[in-house]
Design an enzyme around this catalytic site. Sequence first.
Site, mmCIF file in Angstrom:
data_model
loop_
_atom_site.group_PDB
_atom_site.id
_atom_site.type_symbol
_atom_site.label_atom_id
_atom_site.label_comp_id
_atom_site.label_asym_id
_atom_site.label_seq_id
_atom_site.Cartn_x
_atom_site.Cartn_y
_atom_site.Cartn_z
ATOM 1 N N LYS A 267 2.041 -3.275 7.385
ATOM 2 C CA LYS A 267 2.335 -3.455 5.948
ATOM 3 C C LYS A 267 3.795 -3.049 5.673
ATOM 4 C CE LYS A 267 -0.045 -4.563 3.040
ATOM 5 N NZ LYS A 267 -0.394 -5.925 2.513
ATOM 6 N N TYR B 290 -2.058 -0.459 10.991
ATOM 7 C CA TYR B 290 -2.170 -1.150 9.695
ATOM 8 C C TYR B 290 -0.966 -0.825 8.817
ATOM 9 C CZ TYR B 290 -3.378 -1.621 4.767
ATOM 10 O OH TYR B 290 -3.328 -1.913 3.422
ATOM 11 N N THR C 42 0.820 -1.211 0.000
ATOM 12 C CA THR C 42 0.000 0.000 0.000
ATOM 13 C C THR C 42 0.858 1.267 0.000
ATOM 14 O OG1 THR C 42 -1.523 1.256 1.422
ATOM 15 C CG2 THR C 42 -0.070 -0.268 2.540
ATOM 16 N N ASP C 43 0.260 2.344 -0.485
ATOM 17 C CA ASP C 43 0.950 3.646 -0.425
ATOM 18 C C ASP C 43 1.004 4.184 1.005
ATOM 19 O OD1 ASP C 43 -1.732 4.332 -0.091
ATOM 20 O OD2 ASP C 43 -1.800 5.786 -1.717
ATOM 21 N N GLU C 44 0.208 3.587 1.923
ATOM 22 C CA GLU C 44 0.153 4.114 3.296
ATOM 23 C C GLU C 44 1.468 3.938 4.041
ATOM 24 O OE1 GLU C 44 -3.246 3.456 5.706
ATOM 25 O OE2 GLU C 44 -4.625 3.498 4.015
HETATM 26 P P1 NAD Z 1 -9.719 -7.426 2.155
HETATM 27 O O1 NAD Z 1 -9.736 -7.107 3.613
HETATM 28 O O2 NAD Z 1 -10.923 -7.161 1.339
HETATM 29 O O3 NAD Z 1 -9.333 -8.965 1.940
HETATM 30 C C1 NAD Z 1 -8.347 -9.596 2.696
HETATM 31 C C2 NAD Z 1 -8.470 -11.102 2.452
HETATM 32 O O4 NAD Z 1 -7.430 -11.772 3.190
HETATM 33 C C3 NAD Z 1 -9.791 -11.691 2.939
HETATM 34 O O5 NAD Z 1 -10.307 -12.579 1.990
HETATM 35 C C4 NAD Z 1 -9.417 -12.442 4.215
HETATM 36 O O6 NAD Z 1 -10.242 -13.549 4.486
HETATM 37 C C5 NAD Z 1 -7.994 -12.868 3.873
HETATM 38 N N1 NAD Z 1 -7.193 -13.130 5.082
HETATM 39 C C6 NAD Z 1 -7.065 -12.338 6.163
HETATM 40 N N2 NAD Z 1 -6.253 -12.919 7.063
HETATM 41 C C7 NAD Z 1 -5.840 -14.084 6.509
HETATM 42 C C8 NAD Z 1 -4.974 -15.131 6.946
HETATM 43 N N3 NAD Z 1 -4.364 -15.081 8.139
HETATM 44 N N4 NAD Z 1 -4.762 -16.187 6.126
HETATM 45 C C9 NAD Z 1 -5.380 -16.253 4.913
HETATM 46 N N5 NAD Z 1 -6.222 -15.303 4.458
HETATM 47 C C10 NAD Z 1 -6.435 -14.233 5.253
HETATM 48 O O7 NAD Z 1 -8.451 -6.643 1.580
HETATM 49 P P2 NAD Z 1 -8.261 -5.908 0.184
HETATM 50 O O8 NAD Z 1 -8.808 -4.544 0.283
HETATM 51 O O9 NAD Z 1 -8.693 -6.813 -0.893
HETATM 52 O O10 NAD Z 1 -6.664 -5.773 0.170
HETATM 53 C C11 NAD Z 1 -5.859 -6.837 -0.348
HETATM 54 C C12 NAD Z 1 -4.398 -6.452 -0.198
HETATM 55 O O11 NAD Z 1 -4.159 -5.241 -0.917
HETATM 56 C C13 NAD Z 1 -3.962 -6.182 1.227
HETATM 57 O O12 NAD Z 1 -2.665 -6.695 1.392
HETATM 58 C C14 NAD Z 1 -3.961 -4.669 1.355
HETATM 59 O O13 NAD Z 1 -3.002 -4.252 2.296
HETATM 60 C C15 NAD Z 1 -3.564 -4.281 -0.055
HETATM 61 N N6 NAD Z 1 -4.057 -2.972 -0.524
HETATM 62 C C16 NAD Z 1 -5.377 -2.654 -0.457
HETATM 63 C C17 NAD Z 1 -5.831 -1.445 -0.977
HETATM 64 C C18 NAD Z 1 -7.296 -1.054 -0.932
HETATM 65 O O14 NAD Z 1 -7.622 0.076 -1.276
HETATM 66 N N7 NAD Z 1 -8.203 -1.935 -0.547
HETATM 67 C C19 NAD Z 1 -4.921 -0.560 -1.565
HETATM 68 C C20 NAD Z 1 -3.562 -0.918 -1.610
HETATM 69 C C21 NAD Z 1 -3.152 -2.135 -1.105
HETATM 70 O O1 DAU Z 2 -4.179 3.914 0.416
HETATM 71 C C1 DAU Z 2 -4.380 2.539 0.332
HETATM 72 C C2 DAU Z 2 -5.237 2.082 1.493
HETATM 73 O O2 DAU Z 2 -6.543 2.554 1.236
HETATM 74 C C3 DAU Z 2 -5.225 0.581 1.688
HETATM 75 O O3 DAU Z 2 -3.931 0.155 2.016
HETATM 76 C C4 DAU Z 2 -6.195 0.165 2.782
HETATM 77 O O4 DAU Z 2 -6.268 -1.252 2.881
HETATM 78 C C5 DAU Z 2 -7.570 0.710 2.427
HETATM 79 O O5 DAU Z 2 -8.465 0.417 3.490
HETATM 80 C C6 DAU Z 2 -7.508 2.208 2.207
HETATM 81 O O6 DAU Z 2 -7.226 2.906 3.434
HETATM 82 P P1 DAU Z 2 -8.011 4.259 3.829
HETATM 83 O O7 DAU Z 2 -7.939 4.421 5.289
HETATM 84 O O8 DAU Z 2 -7.576 5.384 2.973
HETATM 85 O O9 DAU Z 2 -9.503 3.804 3.332
HETATM 86 P P2 DAU Z 2 -10.946 4.024 3.982
HETATM 87 O O10 DAU Z 2 -11.935 3.589 2.944
HETATM 88 O O11 DAU Z 2 -11.063 3.430 5.343
HETATM 89 O O12 DAU Z 2 -11.024 5.590 4.126
HETATM 90 C C7 DAU Z 2 -10.845 6.440 3.013
HETATM 91 C C8 DAU Z 2 -10.900 7.866 3.533
HETATM 92 O O13 DAU Z 2 -12.235 8.142 3.947
HETATM 93 C C9 DAU Z 2 -10.031 8.105 4.745
HETATM 94 O O14 DAU Z 2 -9.497 9.423 4.671
HETATM 95 C C10 DAU Z 2 -10.985 7.990 5.920
HETATM 96 C C11 DAU Z 2 -12.302 8.491 5.337
HETATM 97 N N1 DAU Z 2 -13.520 7.875 5.882
HETATM 98 C C12 DAU Z 2 -13.589 6.524 5.935
HETATM 99 C C13 DAU Z 2 -14.724 5.909 6.422
HETATM 100 C C14 DAU Z 2 -14.804 4.391 6.507
HETATM 101 C C15 DAU Z 2 -14.571 8.679 6.287
HETATM 102 O O15 DAU Z 2 -14.508 9.922 6.213
HETATM 103 N N2 DAU Z 2 -15.695 8.073 6.762
HETATM 104 C C16 DAU Z 2 -15.813 6.716 6.864
HETATM 105 O O16 DAU Z 2 -16.869 6.213 7.357
#
Ligand code: NAD
Ligand code: DAU
Length: 378
Positions: free
Chosen positions: A161, A157, A131-133
């Site tokens: 990561k 988180y 992630t970019d975080e």
């Molecule tokens: P998600 O939470 O939707 O899915 C995570 C999956 O991992 C689920 O299916 C869960 O059951 C599985 N899991 C959790 N713990 C596990 C374990 N111990 N063993 C096996 N499986 C397990 O997550 P996502 O949003 O699809 O993100 C996927 C990946 O991408 C993550 O590594 C996250 O850090 C990264 N990422 C997400 C975003 C985003 O915006 N969602 C952006 C950048 C990077």
């Molecule tokens: O940047 C990549 C990341 O983006 C991933 O690594 C994470 O897995 C993914 O969850 C996401 O993180 P954020 O914290 O940016 O996503 P989230 O959807 O939780 O929140 C997006 C923005 O919106 C953040 O600034 C918080 C705000 N927010 C979120 C929720 C859930 C609100 O204002 N209200 C809300 O109810």
Amino acid sequence: MLVTGGAGFIGANFVEYWLGAHPGDRVVVLDALTYAGNRASLQAVEGRPGFEFVTGDICDGGLVATLIRGRAVSTIVHFAAESHVDRSIVGPEEFLRTNVLGTQSLLQAARSVWMPDGKALGPVRFHHISTDEVYGSLGPADPAFSERTPYAPNSPYAASKAASDHLVRAYHHTYGLPVTTSNCSNNYGPYQFPEKLIPLMIVNALEGKALPVYGDGGNVRDWLYVTDHCRAIERVLLEGRVGETYNVGGGNEWPNVDVVHRLCAALDTAFAADRSLPARFPACPAAKGRPVSELVTFVKDRPGHDRRYAVDTTKVERELGVTPEESFESGLRKTVAWYLEHEAWWRGVMDGSYRDWVQAQYGDSSAARPAGAPAPTD
Ligand code: NAD
Ligand code: DAU
């Protein structure tokens, strides 16, 4: 290919994308089916030749090694993680277990099977999804995160990561494991669990609930449609240089409050165009001809809330030709339409019953377990 976390949001989209683009390949999903993982998200590929689902934990190194050996896995794409920042603030422990120890367990299993004598036996690849975080937070005029930006994670988180990224790097540097890592910005699209900003706002709006915007709503995220992320991962897998990291983003920065207002407007339009929606979602203001935006509510800020993320994608563009195809407008429209069409999915994943139903439909994955692997824990 072994895909960890393939029942989650990005993983499920990736598996569907990959099998569509590479129909001759074999894909094994390993997923612990936490609250965020759902077999229902893999319905498009269930039953296809070449697809297999195994319930299991990435921390179970024995199971992972058995799978890599038994299925002759040559590529691992590692999505599995605890992924929600708010949950990491409430309970960081699970984030360290899965994201840090789980990644180490996978790396060790890959190394033990792929490199028994210290050299890779064939062409293999461990691709880590990050992630970019990990780079921390930007001010309004700061340059975007590049691959050379120092790590400065701010939430549990992001810290977990960051630690997993360092382990991936260390396994390459120390043992020569062939790895790549991609660090991506915020994804949105189908199958995203309704705790993340975009699906939460859609679902709450349909149910007439408040749309909680944290703080002043001015925090900025760079949004990327999930299929564009899948395409980028494909390019890194096929052409990325071993040992390198690639930043992936949408070049699409928006303050949260603007994203929420765009979603409100998209729902207003959808209700005006589809006469069945008021009957299906009577609590939504649009069902009574009122603007959905009346639900927007400013609430207490997230502790340690990163102000701005932005990604410099020069490297992935220049080396691998990766650029997003979806505009924010079309991506949001598709996403809103998907949630309107898949009410059963989001209601189900939120209460768990749909997951049980899907498990009942497809049976227990123990039949798919390799000989000698421990029983699934879920
Ligand atoms: P998600 O939470 O939707 O899915 C995570 C999956 O991992 C689920 O299916 C869960 O059951 C599985 N899991 C959790 N713990 C596990 C374990 N111990 N063993 C096996 N499986 C397990 O997550 P996502 O949003 O699809 O993100 C996927 C990946 O991408 C993550 O590594 C996250 O850090 C990264 N990422 C997400 C975003 C985003 O915006 N969602 C952006 C950048 C990077
Ligand atoms: O940047 C990549 C990341 O983006 C991933 O690594 C994470 O897995 C993914 O969850 C996401 O993180 P954020 O914290 O940016 O996503 P989230 O959807 O939780 O929140 C997006 C923005 O919106 C953040 O600034 C918080 C705000 N927010 C979120 C929720 C859930 C609100 O204002 N209200 C809300 O109810």
